[in-house]
Each structure stands twice: as C-alpha cells, then as structure tokens.
Design a protein around this motif. Structure first.
Motif, PDB file in Angstrom:
ATOM      1  N   THR A 199     -15.177  10.819  16.425  1.00  0.00           N
ATOM      2  CA  THR A 199     -16.177  11.237  15.448  1.00  0.00           C
ATOM      3  C   THR A 199     -15.593  11.615  14.092  1.00  0.00           C
ATOM      4  O   THR A 199     -16.354  11.826  13.144  1.00  0.00           O
ATOM      5  CB  THR A 199     -16.975  12.437  15.985  1.00  0.00           C
ATOM      6  OG1 THR A 199     -16.065  13.495  16.320  1.00  0.00           O
ATOM      7  CG2 THR A 199     -17.749  12.042  17.230  1.00  0.00           C
ATOM      8  N   SER A 200     -14.281  11.727  13.972  1.00  0.00           N
ATOM      9  CA  SER A 200     -13.678  12.085  12.687  1.00  0.00           C
ATOM     10  C   SER A 200     -13.283  10.824  11.919  1.00  0.00           C
ATOM     11  O   SER A 200     -13.102   9.761  12.515  1.00  0.00           O
ATOM     12  CB  SER A 200     -12.443  12.968  12.907  1.00  0.00           C
ATOM     13  OG  SER A 200     -11.464  12.278  13.673  1.00  0.00           O
ATOM     14  N   PRO A 201     -13.154  10.912  10.595  1.00  0.00           N
ATOM     15  CA  PRO A 201     -12.766   9.736   9.792  1.00  0.00           C
ATOM     16  C   PRO A 201     -11.376   9.219  10.157  1.00  0.00           C
ATOM     17  O   PRO A 201     -10.586   9.899  10.815  1.00  0.00           O
ATOM     18  CB  PRO A 201     -12.813  10.268   8.353  1.00  0.00           C
ATOM     19  CG  PRO A 201     -13.707  11.459   8.408  1.00  0.00           C
ATOM     20  CD  PRO A 201     -13.478  12.068   9.754  1.00  0.00           C
ATOM     21  N   VAL A 202     -11.094   8.019   9.678  1.00  0.00           N
ATOM     22  CA  VAL A 202      -9.834   7.353  10.005  1.00  0.00           C
ATOM     23  C   VAL A 202      -8.779   7.575   8.925  1.00  0.00           C
ATOM     24  O   VAL A 202      -7.627   7.872   9.219  1.00  0.00           O
ATOM     25  CB  VAL A 202     -10.063   5.842  10.217  1.00  0.00           C
ATOM     26  CG1 VAL A 202      -8.746   5.123  10.458  1.00  0.00           C
ATOM     27  CG2 VAL A 202     -11.024   5.613  11.372  1.00  0.00           C
ATOM     28  N   ASN A 203      -9.166   7.436   7.659  1.00  0.00           N
ATOM     29  CA  ASN A 203      -8.208   7.515   6.569  1.00  0.00           C
ATOM     30  C   ASN A 203      -7.965   8.964   6.143  1.00  0.00           C
ATOM     31  O   ASN A 203      -8.759   9.863   6.427  1.00  0.00           O
ATOM     32  CB  ASN A 203      -8.703   6.689   5.376  1.00  0.00           C
ATOM     33  CG  ASN A 203      -8.825   5.220   5.733  1.00  0.00           C
ATOM     34  OD1 ASN A 203      -7.908   4.629   6.291  1.00  0.00           O
ATOM     35  ND2 ASN A 203      -9.974   4.620   5.431  1.00  0.00           N
ATOM     36  N   ARG A 204      -6.866   9.176   5.433  1.00  0.00           N
ATOM     37  CA  ARG A 204      -6.415  10.535   5.149  1.00  0.00           C
ATOM     38  C   ARG A 204      -7.313  11.272   4.166  1.00  0.00           C
ATOM     39  O   ARG A 204      -7.663  12.434   4.391  1.00  0.00           O
ATOM     40  CB  ARG A 204      -4.980  10.496   4.624  1.00  0.00           C
ATOM     41  CG  ARG A 204      -3.977  10.001   5.654  1.00  0.00           C
ATOM     42  CD  ARG A 204      -2.566   9.968   5.098  1.00  0.00           C
ATOM     43  NE  ARG A 204      -1.609   9.506   6.098  1.00  0.00           N
ATOM     44  CZ  ARG A 204      -0.320   9.342   5.869  1.00  0.00           C
ATOM     45  NH1 ARG A 204       0.180   9.617   4.665  1.00  0.00           N
ATOM     46  NH2 ARG A 204       0.487   8.911   6.831  1.00  0.00           N
ATOM     47  N   VAL A 205      -7.680  10.628   3.075  1.00  0.00           N
ATOM     48  CA  VAL A 205      -8.557  11.288   2.098  1.00  0.00           C
ATOM     49  C   VAL A 205      -9.921  11.619   2.712  1.00  0.00           C
ATOM     50  O   VAL A 205     -10.410  12.744   2.545  1.00  0.00           O
ATOM     51  CB  VAL A 205      -8.701  10.426   0.822  1.00  0.00           C
ATOM     52  CG1 VAL A 205      -9.737  11.024  -0.122  1.00  0.00           C
ATOM     53  CG2 VAL A 205      -7.359  10.296   0.119  1.00  0.00           C
ATOM     54  N   PRO A 206     -10.571  10.681   3.432  1.00  0.00           N
ATOM     55  CA  PRO A 206     -11.816  11.060   4.116  1.00  0.00           C
ATOM     56  C   PRO A 206     -11.633  12.197   5.115  1.00  0.00           C
ATOM     57  O   PRO A 206     -12.531  13.024   5.271  1.00  0.00           O
ATOM     58  CB  PRO A 206     -12.231   9.762   4.810  1.00  0.00           C
ATOM     59  CG  PRO A 206     -11.659   8.684   3.975  1.00  0.00           C
ATOM     60  CD  PRO A 206     -10.348   9.236   3.496  1.00  0.00           C
ATOM     61  N   MET A 207     -10.477  12.242   5.802  1.00  0.00           N
ATOM     62  CA  MET A 207     -10.221  13.349   6.721  1.00  0.00           C
ATOM     63  C   MET A 207     -10.254  14.686   5.984  1.00  0.00           C
ATOM     64  O   MET A 207     -10.871  15.662   6.438  1.00  0.00           O
ATOM     65  CB  MET A 207      -8.855  13.180   7.398  1.00  0.00           C
ATOM     66  CG  MET A 207      -8.796  12.152   8.490  1.00  0.00           C
ATOM     67  SD  MET A 207      -7.138  12.140   9.220  1.00  0.00           S
ATOM     68  CE  MET A 207      -7.288  10.739  10.326  1.00  0.00           C
ATOM     69  N   PHE A 208      -9.582  14.745   4.839  1.00  0.00           N
ATOM     70  CA  PHE A 208      -9.528  15.986   4.074  1.00  0.00           C
ATOM     71  C   PHE A 208     -10.915  16.376   3.576  1.00  0.00           C
ATOM     72  O   PHE A 208     -11.310  17.549   3.665  1.00  0.00           O
ATOM     73  CB  PHE A 208      -8.560  15.814   2.903  1.00  0.00           C
ATOM     74  CG  PHE A 208      -8.196  17.085   2.210  1.00  0.00           C
ATOM     75  CD1 PHE A 208      -7.417  18.037   2.838  1.00  0.00           C
ATOM     76  CD2 PHE A 208      -8.642  17.336   0.927  1.00  0.00           C
ATOM     77  CE1 PHE A 208      -7.083  19.223   2.203  1.00  0.00           C
ATOM     78  CE2 PHE A 208      -8.318  18.515   0.283  1.00  0.00           C
ATOM     79  CZ  PHE A 208      -7.534  19.466   0.916  1.00  0.00           C
TER      80      PHE A 208
END
Length: 331
Positions: free
Chosen positions: A272-281
C-alpha cells in the motif's frame, strides 16, 4: 548428390534454460516468507513487553488472532486457489498487527470477525499480497470500530489494571480537559508502554527498536517514517502554538497511542505504500499531517486507522511522481 538438410538448433533442456528478463539481472534471494519472518522478529519485542505487562490476556489475543488468520487463509486458499499462498507468512504478520490494535479484553468472536475482514475481505478478495488497496489489518480495525464501538474501548478493557498511572487513554483525556492532560502522565511511562492503548500498539520503545531493526535490514525505507515524523511534529507544533490550552506538546502526541506503531509498521506496508523515494517521503508527510488533523479536530480518540486508510488512497497518485529520464526529453 547429397540431400541438403536444414539446420535445426538443439532444444535446451530445462536445466540449461536461460532466464530472459529486463536487466539488470540481480537476484537477492529474498522471498515473501523471509520478508514476513523478519517483520515477525521486529514485532516480537512489543509482543514480549505486552505479555510482561498484561500476562496471559495478551497472549490469548495474539494466539487467537494467529490461529484464526491461518485457518481462514487455508480455507480461502482451498475454495479459491491463488498465488497468495498461506506459506508466505503474510497472514501471520497481519494477524499480529491486528492483535496489537485490539483491546485486551476482545472476545473470541470479535477476534474471529476481525481476522475474517482482514484475510478474506481485505486481502484475498483483492488477490493477496501485492494487490490489496488498503492495509488489511487497518481496514479490519476500522470495520470493527464502526460495527462494535463498545467492544473496541481500550479504556474499558484496562479499567481493572493495578497501575500507578492514569487509567484512561492519554488522547481521550486530552480531548476532555485539554493540554493539562499532559501533567497526568510521565514520559517514561508512555515510553515503556504503561498507558491505556491496544494490546501492544502503545509499546513505544519496543516498537521503535523493532522499526530500527527493519530499517537496518532495509526491509522498510527510511523516507516513510522520516516523512511521517516530520509531518506529525510540524503539524503538532503549529497547533500547539496556535492554541496551547487545547493542544498538547508535540512530544506528547508522539509518545501517545499507536503513533510509533503507525510510523514503522502500518504506513510501511509494501503493497500500500509508494514505490519511489520522493513519493515515499511525501506519503509519510501526508500520513503525519492527517493523523494530527484527525486527532485535533475529529471525535476519534487516536485516528491512526483513518489516517492510514486515507494515505492508502493517495498512494497511487503520489506514485505518479516519477524521476525524469535524462536524454529522453524529445522522445
């Protein structure tokens, strides 16, 4: 005159087959079972702390949750076979996370219903791990809270505990009497889990150790909890500055309820969490801001369930933020 024969290449055997895929060809060797087993190790300290504080009552909730989840997973797999096998340990991990958020006195039928909503409705109906849009354990708790709010009362579950601390949820008391509720709690008690919360989601220090364990093994990415703490503490600071009598200090919100559990184990779900680093943050910041807004302006005591679900809905949109491919501007 010799007969011309067409060349036919030898067919490779199964042992000599080559795997052809998009590069780079890197095999780590981690399967779903190993990943979830590591998550189980990260949850063990908080489980042990809960059993130490609450005794057999906590062990009963953990045991029933795991048994019901495995049985329902096996039954669902028998009725509708899928690639989400019971042997991947995902149902065990989700069962423990569900148990962490259940009240200590949850009856067996409530635990069974929670496991049904989690395994069958939240996980299997969407294809299992990698397919569900909302964190199954959180979705199950939300359904239980809406269906049986009286049975999901943590304060009522711990009213008979012989503790030298206020036997009411810190965030509930905060909503009742304002920021003066901080004076009724010691920071060390909140840190060590001596507070009214779920079966184990209030074990702040032990959950923090488990989260750091996952970070060291790189099972979760640091951008998620870091963004979450930044969003939560920044919003809490602004609210406290705007109305010091109604809103507590940021540290009180950080140590109360399931805040740390949400940061390291709920918003970091791989599906359910984003894949890329900026979207994660960005996802972490959004979850922290939503949690503080729900705690500050809604009737819900903690709010981690609804903050996680709202964040799950935004995850696909945030994943649209992708890094620019250099040299392909004119393509």
């Amino acid at each position: 005159m010799k007969e011309l024969k067409m060349y036919q290449p030898a067919r490779p055997t199964d042992a000599g087959m080559l795997d052809v895929a998009v590069g780079p060809h890197c095999r780590i060797g981690n399967g779903l079972a190993l990943i979830h087993q590591r998550w189980l190790l990260a949850l063990l300290p908080a489980m042990a702390g809960s059993c130490y504080l609450f005794g057999p009552a906590a062990l009963r909730v953990f045991g029933l949750s795991v048994c019901f989840a495995i049985a329902l997973d096996l039954l669902a797999e028998r009725l509708a076979p899928s690639r989400d096998l019971t042997s991947n340990w995902s149902s065990v991990t989700l069962a423990l996370m569900l148990a962490f958020m259940l009240p200590l006195n949850a009856p067996w039928w409530l635990i069974l219903m929670g496991c049904f909503f989690m395994v069958v409705v939240g996980k299997k109906l969407f294809g299992g791990v990698g397919g569900y849009p909302a964190q199954p354990a959180v979705l199950s708790i939300a359904i239980l809270q809406l269906s049986w709010p009286g049975r999901m009362d943590n304060t009522g579950a711990l009213k008979d505990m012989d503790w030298q601390v206020a036997l009411v949820e810190p965030l509930r008391l905060l909503k009742s009497i304002g920021a003066s509720a901080e004076s009724h709690y010691q920071w060390i008690d909140l840190l060590l889990g001596r507070q009214v919360a779920g079966t184990a989601d209030g074990m702040v220090l032990l959950l923090l150790l488990g989260g750091l364990f996952l970070l060291v093994l790189r099972e979760i990415q640091w951008q998620l909890p870091a963004g979450f703490f930044i969003g939560l503490l920044t919003t809490a600071s602004l609210l406290h500055l705007s109305d010091p009598e109604a809103f507590a200090s940021p540290l009180f919100y950080l140590l109360s309820g399931g805040t740390v559990f949400m940061a390291f184990f709920l918003i970091t779900d791989h599906t359910t969490s984003p894949v890329n680093r900026v979207p994660m943050f960005c996802y972490g910041i959004l979850a922290g801001v939503l949690l503080m807004l729900i705690r500050g302006y809604s009737q819900h005591v903690d709010g981690i369930v609804y903050a996680v679900l709202l964040g799950n809905l935004c995850s696909p949109l945030l994943d649209m933020i992708k890094p620019t491919v250099k040299g392909a501007e004119d393509v």
